[in-house]
Design an enzyme around this catalytic site. Structure first.
Site, PDB file in Angstrom:
ATOM      1  N   HIS A 132       0.815  -1.223   0.000  1.00 48.58           N
ATOM      2  CA  HIS A 132       0.000   0.000   0.000  1.00 48.58           C
ATOM      3  C   HIS A 132       0.847   1.271   0.000  1.00 48.58           C
ATOM      4  CE1 HIS A 132      -3.649  -2.240   0.436  1.00 48.58           C
ATOM      5  NE2 HIS A 132      -3.368  -2.673   1.651  1.00 48.58           N
TER       6      HIS A 132
ATOM      7  N   ASP B 195      -3.025 -10.575  -2.472  1.00 50.87           N
ATOM      8  CA  ASP B 195      -3.558 -10.068  -1.214  1.00 50.87           C
ATOM      9  C   ASP B 195      -5.019  -9.662  -1.428  1.00 50.87           C
ATOM     10  OD1 ASP B 195      -2.214  -8.703   1.541  1.00 50.87           O
ATOM     11  OD2 ASP B 195      -4.049  -7.713   0.853  1.00 50.87           O
TER      12      ASP B 195
ATOM     13  N   HIS C  50      -6.484  -7.121  -0.358  1.00 48.95           N
ATOM     14  CA  HIS C  50      -6.557  -5.678  -0.572  1.00 48.95           C
ATOM     15  C   HIS C  50      -5.721  -5.299  -1.796  1.00 48.95           C
ATOM     16  CE1 HIS C  50      -7.183  -6.296   3.823  1.00 48.95           C
ATOM     17  NE2 HIS C  50      -8.174  -5.452   3.600  1.00 48.95           N
TER      18      HIS C  50
ATOM     19  N   ASP D 291      -4.785 -12.854   3.209  1.00 46.00           N
ATOM     20  CA  ASP D 291      -6.007 -12.410   3.875  1.00 46.00           C
ATOM     21  C   ASP D 291      -7.261 -12.626   3.040  1.00 46.00           C
ATOM     22  OD1 ASP D 291      -4.820 -10.525   2.239  1.00 46.00           O
ATOM     23  OD2 ASP D 291      -4.886  -8.894   3.687  1.00 46.00           O
TER      24      ASP D 291
END
Length: 309
Positions: A125, A162, A164, A246
């Site tokens: 991120h 991931d 996200h 995740d």
């Protein structure tokens, strides 16, 4: 074929607030599962400390200097609502950078076939000049840039599963035709980026968003239909994996329903692409994964696949 495992105890010293999902127990859980007999063949090493020169391959100097300046001598400081620094954070993130670079060197030089780097905090991120979502420096992006600079490869790919979206990696490579960024992720979900129409200036961004409650079949279809054909056509000379776990059905931060075997499947698919165009070279870096049991199961499946087991 040998698989390198790099980690460092300094990554345990990045402290987060009580109850924060990105906690040192994540790395302890990974270490525990990889200590099992089935992983005896792993070649184990410690991540070296990274250099500022490596960090500034992807992040601007002003941002890097500011992160270093605000690193606390005691207590916690908050860089945003999700992202904090403790006295151990700077060393943790620099070992993450060093692990990414060291694994890339080991794989590009032919010393090892592939590598898994167990580090925290995660990185995908972190944008060119902004921390975000638990992340300070983008280790996957740094690995790709390092491989280009040191080994002269023409094309690198970062593949991110991931849950996200890796907005930071997308930000760094948006205008770069020499690096392909591919991502599956839940949408809508933090950070709000990753729509199919986000394709970069050279059509080298490939986003394949998944909906809440999508399962392994939808995940595999996203790879088979959207990502793997584009990767094969791009023919990367190195594949970097942003290995977040995740999307596992047990994870508390999202609502996809992947199982450990889905992560093993996608790892083998990426290995097939790497075998075709990259001499098998893969560097995998730990990103998310916040349920400890789900993380252990998923890492075990991922690393077993890297080892050819």
């Amino acid at each position: 074929m040998t698989t390198l495992l790099l980690t460092h105890p300094a990554c345990l010293e990045h402290q987060t607030p009580p109850g924060h999902p990105e906690r040192a127990d994540r790395l302890r859980a990974v270490a525990q599962v990889l200590a099992g007999d089935r992983f005896n063949a792993l070649v184990r090493g410690e991540a070296a400390e990274g250099t500022l020169d490596s960090v500034t391959l992807c992040h601007n100097e002003r941002y890097v200097a500011e992160i270093r300046r605000v690193a606390p001598a005691s207590g916690l400081i908050y860089l945003d609502g999700d992202t904090s620094m403790s006295p151990g954070t700077w060393q943790a993130v620099m070992r993450g950078v060093g692990g990414a670079v060291g694994a890339t060197d080991a794989v590009m030089s032919g010393k090892h076939h592939n590598a898994f780097v167990a580090i925290r905090p995660p990185g995908h991120h972190a944008e060119i000049g902004r921390p975000m979502g638990f992340c300070l420096f983008d280790n996957a992006a740094i690995a790709a840039r390092h491989a280009q600079r040191k080994y002269g490869i023409a094309r690198a790919a970062v593949v991110d599963f991931d849950v996200h979206h890796g907005n930071g990696t997308q930000d760094i490579f948006w205008a770069d035709k020499t690096v392909m960024y591919c991502s599956t992720h839940q949408m809508p979900l933090f950070p709000g980026t990753g729509a199919r129409g986000e394709r970069g200036e050279h059509d080298t961004i490939v986003n394949a968003p998944l909906a809440s409650e999508d399962d392994g079949a939808k995940f595999r279809a996203a790879f088979e239909d959207a990502i793997l054909p584009r990767l094969r056509d791009f023919a990367p000379e190195l594949i970097i994996v942003s290995a977040g776990f995740d999307a596992h059905y047990r994870d508390p931060l999202a609502s996809l329903n992947l199982k450990a075997e889905d992560f093993g499947w996608v790892t083998r698919k990426l290995m097939d692409v790497a075998d075709h165009s990259a001499g098998g070279r893969i560097v995998s870096l730990l990103e998310g994964g916040y349920d400890l049991q789900g993380l252990q199961e998923s890492v075990a499946a991922h690393v077993s696949a890297l080892m050819g087991a």
